[in-house]
Write a protein that holds these residues in place. Structure first.
Motif, mmCIF file in Angstrom:
data_model
loop_
_atom_site.group_PDB
_atom_site.id
_atom_site.type_symbol
_atom_site.label_atom_id
_atom_site.label_comp_id
_atom_site.label_asym_id
_atom_site.label_seq_id
_atom_site.Cartn_x
_atom_site.Cartn_y
_atom_site.Cartn_z
ATOM 1 N N ALA A 62 14.565 71.035 -5.994
ATOM 2 C CA ALA A 62 14.154 71.979 -4.951
ATOM 3 C C ALA A 62 13.466 71.211 -3.825
ATOM 4 O O ALA A 62 13.959 71.155 -2.702
ATOM 5 N N TYR A 191 23.792 74.208 -7.767
ATOM 6 C CA TYR A 191 23.751 75.265 -8.782
ATOM 7 C C TYR A 191 23.678 74.693 -10.192
ATOM 8 O O TYR A 191 22.780 75.053 -10.968
ATOM 9 N N THR A 367 21.290 73.561 -15.778
ATOM 10 C CA THR A 367 21.142 74.974 -15.422
ATOM 11 C C THR A 367 21.667 75.852 -16.547
ATOM 12 O O THR A 367 22.658 75.521 -17.194
ATOM 13 N N SER A 374 13.681 85.530 -13.285
ATOM 14 C CA SER A 374 12.248 85.570 -12.986
ATOM 15 C C SER A 374 11.439 86.097 -14.175
ATOM 16 O O SER A 374 10.223 85.868 -14.249
ATOM 17 N N THR A 388 13.146 75.935 -11.182
ATOM 18 C CA THR A 388 13.714 76.920 -10.260
ATOM 19 C C THR A 388 14.201 78.129 -11.049
ATOM 20 O O THR A 388 14.965 77.985 -12.005
ATOM 21 N N ARG A 390 16.163 81.630 -10.264
ATOM 22 C CA ARG A 390 16.902 82.448 -9.305
ATOM 23 C C ARG A 390 17.262 83.788 -9.951
ATOM 24 O O ARG A 390 16.865 84.073 -11.076
ATOM 25 N N ALA A 391 18.049 84.593 -9.223
ATOM 26 C CA ALA A 391 18.356 85.936 -9.717
ATOM 27 C C ALA A 391 18.965 85.905 -11.111
ATOM 28 O O ALA A 391 18.534 86.638 -12.005
ATOM 29 N N ARG A 395 17.113 76.572 -13.302
ATOM 30 C CA ARG A 395 17.525 75.181 -13.098
ATOM 31 C C ARG A 395 16.359 74.236 -13.363
ATOM 32 O O ARG A 395 15.270 74.429 -12.843
#
Length: 417
Positions: A62, A191, A367, A374, A388, A390-391, A395
């Motif tokens: 990130a 990704y 990943t 979340s 990280t 994400r929706a 990762r």
């Protein structure tokens, strides 16, 4: 190296990339559970990255934390600016060495995305037509640009992943047809870390008359990159990830042999040979002339793609970070991370997570798919683990300061699906 802006700009034929930067040596640090053979390389380098102290930071894909070498370079830069002097560093030349490129093929741009946009405009896209081939593992920010081009009539093909989360040679072979102008890919996918074989992609594209653009932001500094050997035509790379630099400062690589086929995608004063001493016809004592200003353009990569001076603070920080990376060596950095990546792959699979990073991937990204990822945050924050989320995926991306203990902590904290 310090100089005044006026003297610098008066140096005929000298670009920013010709100025020398600072150098920095390797640093050593000790840590629990060191990896075999790593201590002699100064790894893990926790003392070099004091910002990760007390954290299990596994999120360098990130934004990579700064090292003391970058901070020291910025302190020197600040001191020189307070004294009224500019400081230029040869960041472009150092980047060229890192990715095995001729220095004259590298210039500065504000970001990776801007570099890609300028490449498309230099090719006359979208109005000149033809086909652009990209894939589902390219940078998601680029999807916006190509979607707008598609709406303007450009033939844009986005290759999907296969069932193993890869982009296959067969799918590329099917998509890259006669009339394809550009193949735009990420070397390493943000990704899932999938890594393209750049030479294979370039060989295929060139055989069909297409050029290749590569986003290097998740590979340069992390795994070995050889632009000459692979035959890449264009590449861009921001510096705030594995180059350990900052936002707003990036590199653009263009094979200079292509310049006669390109147009200048934008116009700026730094593209001229005589900016420091222009021929003017507007001020008192100027000679008369038919136009207010007369200039000649540089027929170089910078003369096509650079319009102004880059951000000099980030330039100095990045140059110092590149020196540090080279002092360790990208192959050594790549090798250092492999046991951690293997442990992540096996550990997550054993726990039952849907890992979407191909097992053979050497890039520093692992990943797993997870609905509403979340929801995992409370598990991780309790153990001071940062990744990280994400929706629908999570990762993990270890770097040179991480250890197997960090991986153990993460795997214990993440639990089971």
């Amino acid at each position: 190296m310090t100089t005044t802006r006026r003297n610098f700009l008066k140096c005929s034929g000298i670009s920013i990339a010709a100025a020398l930067g600072t150098t920095s040596g390797a640093f050593a640090a000790t840590e629990d559970r060191p990896l075999a053979g790593s201590a002699s390389l100064g790894l893990p380098a926790r003392a070099v990255f004091p910002g990760v102290e007390g954290r299990v930071f596994l999120n360098s894909a990130a934004t990579h934390p700064w090292g003391v070498h970058a901070a020291d370079a910025m302190k020197k830069y600040t001191d020189e600016r307070l004294a009224g002097r500019d400081v230029f560093a040869n960041a472009a030349g150092k980047f060229a060495q890192l990715v095995n490129a001729d220095p004259e093929n590298v210039t500065y741009v504000p970001s990776t995305s801007m570099g890609e946009y300028l490449v498309t405009r230099a090719l006359g896209l979208p109005e000149s037509g033809g086909r652009v081939v990209t894939d589902a593992l390219h940078f998601v920010g680029s999807f916006y640009m190509y979607e707008q081009y598609r709406k303007q009539g450009l033939d844009v093909v986005t290759i999907p992943m296969d069932e193993h989360y890869r982009i296959t040679p067969e799918s590329l072979d099917h998509a890259i047809v006669s009339g394809t102008r550009l193949v735009a890919i990420s070397h390493v996918s943000l990704y899932n870390g999938f890594t393209h074989d750049l030479k294979a992609v370039c060989d295929l594209a060139h055989s069909r008359g297409a050029l290749v653009y590569v986003d290097l932001i998740q590979s340069a500094g992390a795994i070995p990159v050889d632009l000459k050997a692979s035959g890449v035509d264009f590449a861009a790379c921001g510096t705030y990830k594995w180059l350990m630099g900052d936002f707003g400062f990036a590199f653009l690589y263009v094979r200079k042999e292509l310049l006669p086929r390109l147009r200048r995608p934008w116009l700026g004063y730094f593209q001229t040979n005589n900016f420091a001493a222009p021929l003017l016809h507007v001020y008192p004592m100027d000679p008369p002339g038919p136009t207010p200003y007369e200039s000649s353009q540089k027929n170089t990569v910078g003369g096509y793609f650079s319009g102004a001076l880059p951000a000099l603070g980030p330039q100095n920080a990045c140059a110092a970070s590149l020196d540090w990376i080279q002092s360790i060596g990208v192959p050594a950095i790549d090798a250092y991370r492999q046991p951690m990546l293997s442990a992540l792959q096996s550990g997550l699979r054993e726990k039952g997570f849907q890992v979407v990073t191909p097992p053979e991937t050497r890039a520093p990204i692992v990943t797993f798919a997870y609905k509403d990822a979340s929801r995992l945050a409370p598990r991780l924050s309790a153990a001071k683990v940062e990744i990280t989320l994400r929706a629908n995926h999570a990762r993990i991306s270890p770097s040179v300061f991480n250890t197997m203990s960090d991986i153990d902590t993460f795997l214990a904290a993440i639990g089971t699906p």
